[in-house]
Design an enzyme around this catalytic site. Structure first.
Site, PDB file in Angstrom:
ATOM      1  N   HIS A   1      26.631  29.614 -21.417  1.00 34.40           N
ATOM      2  CA  HIS A   1      27.422  28.744 -20.657  1.00 34.40           C
ATOM      3  C   HIS A   1      28.817  28.590 -21.519  1.00 34.40           C
ATOM      4  O   HIS A   1      28.722  28.948 -22.778  1.00 34.40           O
ATOM      5  CB  HIS A   1      26.431  27.508 -20.731  1.00 34.40           C
ATOM      6  CG  HIS A   1      25.329  27.583 -19.275  1.00 34.40           C
ATOM      7  ND1 HIS A   1      24.426  26.733 -19.514  1.00 34.40           N
ATOM      8  CD2 HIS A   1      25.288  28.387 -18.556  1.00 34.40           C
ATOM      9  CE1 HIS A   1      23.562  27.048 -18.507  1.00 34.40           C
ATOM     10  NE2 HIS A   1      24.010  27.989 -18.186  1.00 34.40           N
ATOM     11  N   THR A   2      29.729  27.916 -20.803  1.00 33.40           N
ATOM     12  CA  THR A   2      30.785  27.567 -21.409  1.00 33.40           C
ATOM     13  C   THR A   2      30.559  26.751 -22.786  1.00 33.40           C
ATOM     14  O   THR A   2      30.028  25.653 -22.945  1.00 33.40           O
ATOM     15  CB  THR A   2      31.640  26.753 -20.646  1.00 33.40           C
ATOM     16  OG1 THR A   2      31.901  27.307 -19.394  1.00 33.40           O
ATOM     17  CG2 THR A   2      33.012  26.367 -21.256  1.00 33.40           C
ATOM     18  N   GLN A   3      31.013  27.441 -23.989  1.00 31.72           N
ATOM     19  CA  GLN A   3      30.723  26.688 -25.222  1.00 31.72           C
ATOM     20  C   GLN A   3      32.086  25.948 -25.690  1.00 31.72           C
ATOM     21  O   GLN A   3      32.029  25.261 -26.759  1.00 31.72           O
ATOM     22  CB  GLN A   3      30.164  27.595 -26.064  1.00 31.72           C
ATOM     23  CG  GLN A   3      28.646  28.131 -25.662  1.00 31.72           C
ATOM     24  CD  GLN A   3      27.727  27.272 -25.703  1.00 31.72           C
ATOM     25  OE1 GLN A   3      27.926  26.078 -26.503  1.00 31.72           O
ATOM     26  NE2 GLN A   3      26.712  27.397 -24.876  1.00 31.72           N
TER      27      GLN A   3
ATOM     28  N   ASN B   1      25.957  23.010 -18.951  1.00 39.77           N
ATOM     29  CA  ASN B   1      27.066  23.982 -18.499  1.00 39.77           C
ATOM     30  C   ASN B   1      28.332  23.244 -17.862  1.00 39.77           C
ATOM     31  O   ASN B   1      28.650  23.308 -17.007  1.00 39.77           O
ATOM     32  CB  ASN B   1      26.668  24.808 -17.490  1.00 39.77           C
ATOM     33  CG  ASN B   1      27.394  26.032 -16.818  1.00 39.77           C
ATOM     34  OD1 ASN B   1      27.355  26.666 -15.985  1.00 39.77           O
ATOM     35  ND2 ASN B   1      28.449  26.286 -18.039  1.00 39.77           N
TER      36      ASN B   1
END
Lengths: 265, 273, 242
Positions: free
Chosen positions: B43-45, B147
């Protein structure tokens, strides 16, 4: 309809021996007795109008709108079964929304109507469903100009300069043909629409009706589908009534009808 | 046991077969060029292209908000003409900082909301209080899926009673309102300056529109001076309650900057006359 | 993103793995809350400051709510979870009314909250929750919860950032812990008695102004909701804003 009662009219997806789909034809019957709806293609946009039959005096005036929006730039009006129309409009909204989500720009009318045509057609192919009991007039503006279409229960759709459906369609079509389409301005078309609806209602006088008019015009509404402002609607209604009186006057002057005063509102 | 110096201590290949590298990160093979299917779904990190601060202040007849036009890719000036303050209907504006792809996703959600609101062709029902609640829920639900949408948002506009709304929402779904709000660096650089003018709602009720605009402009100047990922071109939004108007002025430039040698600038070194 | 890690002294043996940089779904938004039950009333108070780290987000962001049915609810800790918890409770209460058409008793509300919290046992609501109201006998009641739903009815409870500062003060002033009967010359414990509403309000104000002095995340304003059989009323007192 010679084959009625032979059993070929009981289901979708079954042809009669002479190649007809009776369910679709019956769906059109549902439309033929409904309130009249018209659409006019003008030089700067589209005007939609409908004769909304008041089923009960208890219904609140001005509520229960029948003309609907599919996207900012697309309007719909239909004659026939209202729930079917709602379902049709919802599908239109989904199509327009997913198109815009994918391509950023608003959906073109040609693309939209073709998807809606497929959608309506699909309901003529399966015996678990019945066809849409509506004729829907879809109008709007995209970057290639203004467009007016009408979809029928079979799923077929044609582009029009002036479209009419419902009980008064014959008279309305005759009136639409007299207009200078599509060179008329939206503003004039609103008045003509009011006049035509008023005129065709005369055959249905025992029922009250409410006039609903919307437009999508580059000049008037910046390409957005809106109801016409109240003052314009009132002006159009007044024009329609004056025209009706004028017509009746000239009718009685020629002595064609003795009971013409009955037609006065 | 394997006695090869590079594999010392591991079970011998002859007896136990190939060594299983999946045990406790024991791999000594660079897997970067293999398909990353053995990694869990990512997921967006971290944000990619980002927008910096959004700032806002309340005054006696409304709200002034500003956000610059830049999108940075790390230290690269990637976008220099990016509108980060967007109107939603005619009752609200939303200023968004943080990840730009997430910002554009939100832009899409808000546009859908606006279209759905316009299905009712007579009334505009979508007000700023609904919008802030909606965005808070979107942000919280995404953070709960681990996320997040990597943004901090300021919502400004009018509620159902035409009263002012000014709300901040962040990537965790934490929402709050205050007469002065800022996201990102603005929280450290602009908020002290804004609170100097408006500490309480009462102060806001005394601040004029002109003063509010000047304060915001000063803050944008300080942010351009001190925030390396900021830009001197910005959008300025002025909300006015008495006229119920929302105006967004685009491409405003930071004015009156001094880039002289510090010795000649008041406030540095020996006090000037 | 990858990083190369020389795993042993053998320089050519290189281990490669993604850098672990996990998104942290929680934050601490400061603030503190305090509930005290009296004989025929209960108060639930909270400061109105909301923080993240050293920043003050807002000086007035209320976190104590009148949720209806003469119940006060506050969840202090991570503000995202706090609003969510209260929103979910609001909804559950609404449906309770639809389904059963009666008032939700505070003991039932407390059990419901336990379920809501424990339902997220493996991704908890990061909050300390306090519920205040009147019980079936009209006596003041405070229920307090840990983040995963363990709960207990108490006479008083402080929650949030300054809980550890306020709680011992409450032990002493509400439950008279370590207090002796002045007459007994240090031989008899001071008898427990109900405090009056005025005493409680003063106690809460003192607790918060002291917590404001000692804790950076506490301050700005004190909002106190008071529930009696007449209903709920709110009082606001300013606190130091530094």
């Amino acid at each position: 309809m010679t084959s009625i009662g032979t059993g070929y009219d009981l289901s979708n997806s079954v042809f009669s021996p002479d190649g007809r789909n009776f369910q679709v034809e019956y769906a059109s019957k549902a439309v033929e007795n409904a309130g009249t709806s018209i659409g006019i293609k003008c030089k700067d946009g589209i005007v939609l109008a409908t004769e909304k039959i008041i089923a009960s005096k208890l219904l609140a005036p001005g509520k229960n709108k029948k003309i609907q929006t599919i996207d900012r730039h697309v309007g719909v009006v239909y004659s026939g079964l209202i729930p079917d129309g709602r379902h049709f409009v919802n599908r239109g909204r989904d199509e327009a929304q997913s198109f815009k989500s994918l391509y950023k720009e608003p959906m073109g009318l040609e693309g939209l109507i073709s998807r809606l045509g497929y959608f309506v057609q699909a309901y003529t192919c399966y015996n678990s469903v019945r066809p849409f009991g509506i004729n829907a007039i879809v109008g709007g503006i995209d970057d290639s100009g203004s467009h007016l279409y009408m979809v029928e229960p079979s799923g077929v759709y044609w582009g029009y300069m002036g479209a009419a459906t419902g009980k008064g369609r014959q008279a309305a079509k005759a009136e639409l043909e007299k207009l200078d389409l599509p060179n008329i301005s939206c503003k004039d078309a609103v008045k003509e629409a009011a006049r035509i609806i008023h005129l065709v209602h005369e055959d249905n006088k025992d029922k009250d009706y409410e006039l609903e008019i919307s437009w999508i015009s580059k000049e008037e509404t910046n390409g957005i589908h809106k109801f016409v402002p109240n003052d314009l609607l009132e002006e159009a209604k007044k024009y329609a009534e004056e025209e009706a009186e004028g017509r009746n006057d000239s009718d009685s002057a020629s002595g064609s009808d003795s009971d013409s005063d009955e037609d006065m509102e | 046991m394997n006695h090869d110096p590079f594999h010392w201590g591991r079970p011998s290949q002859g007896t136990y077969g190939d060594y299983n590298y999946n045990i406790a990160h024991a791999s000594n093979v660079d897997k970067s060029n293999k398909s990353n299917s053995e990694f869990p779904k990512m997921h967006t990190q971290q944000p990619m292209i980002t927008g910096t601060s959004v700032i806002a202040i309340k005054y006696n007849d409304g709200i002034v908000m500003a956000a610059d036009n830049m999108g940075s890719y790390g230290s690269l000036l990637k976008l220099d003409d990016l509108q980060r303050i967007i109107p939603v209907g005619s009752n609200s504006v939303v200023g968004i900082s943080g990840d730009i792809s997430d910002f554009q996703y939100l832009e899409r959600l808000l546009d859908d909301l606006e279209v759905e609101d316009s299905y009712d062709m007579e009334n505009e029902n979508l007000k700023a209080n609904h919008l802030s609640e909606y965005l808070t829920r979107v942000m919280y639900n995404r953070r709960s899926k681990m996320n997040p949408l990597w943004n901090a948002i300021i919502v400004a506009g009018f509620d159902d009673n035409d009263e002012l709304v000014l709300k901040h929402v962040d990537l965790l779904g934490v929402a709050y309102s205050s007469p002065t709000l800022a996201t990102g660096f603005g929280n450290h650089l602009a908020i002290p300056l804004l609170r100097q003018k408006v500490e309480t709602e009462d102060d806001a009720a005394k601040l004029t529109k002109e003063e509010a605009i000047k304060t915001i402009k000063d803050c944008m100047k300080v942010l351009f001076y001190r925030d390396a990922r900021s830009w001197d071109k910005y959008s300025l939004c002025v909300i006015e309650k008495s006229t119920k108007s929302i105006k967004i002025e685009k491409d405003v430039k930071v004015e009156g900057m001094k880039w002289d040698f510090a010795q000649h600038i008041t406030g540095y070194g020996i006090p000037q006359q | 993103m990858q990083k190369a890690i020389p795993s042993t002294e053998y320089a050519n043996e290189i281990r490669s793995e993604p850098i672990e940089h996990r998104f942290n779904p929680y934050s601490n938004n400061g603030g503190t809350i305090l509930g005290i039950a009296g004989e025929d009333f209960a108060v639930l108070a909270g400061d109105t400051r909301q923080t993240t780290g050293y920043s003050i987000n807002s000086r007035y962001e209320p976190k104590v709510f009148d949720v209806g049915d003469n119940l006060l609810l506050s969840a202090n800790g991570f503000a995202g979870d706090s609003t969510q918890l209260i929103k979910v409770f609001d909804n559950r209460l609404k449906w309770y009314h639809f389904n059963h058409d009666k008032k939700l008793a505070i003991s039932s509300a407390a059990r419901l909250i336990q379920h809501m919290l424990y339902g997220k046992r493996f991704f908890p609501y990061y909050v300390h929750t306090i519920l205040a109201g009147l019980d079936e006998d009209g006596k003041g009641a405070i229920y307090s919860f840990d983040p995963v739903g363990s709960y207990e009815r108490e006479q008083c409870r402080a929650g949030g950032s300054a809980a550890s500062l306020i709680m011992p003060f409450l032990d002493n002033q509400v439950n008279f812990k370590n207090q002796m009967d002045p007459e007994s010359n240090g031989t008899k414990k001071k008898e427990i008695r109900y405090l009056s509403l005025d005493e409680v309000i003063q106690l809460v104000r003192d607790a918060f102004s002291s917590a404001t002095e000692r804790h950076i995340e506490v301050g700005d304003g004190l909002e106190m909701l008071i529930v009696t059989k007449e209903g709920v009323r709110t009082e606001y007192f300013p606190l130091k804003r530094d």
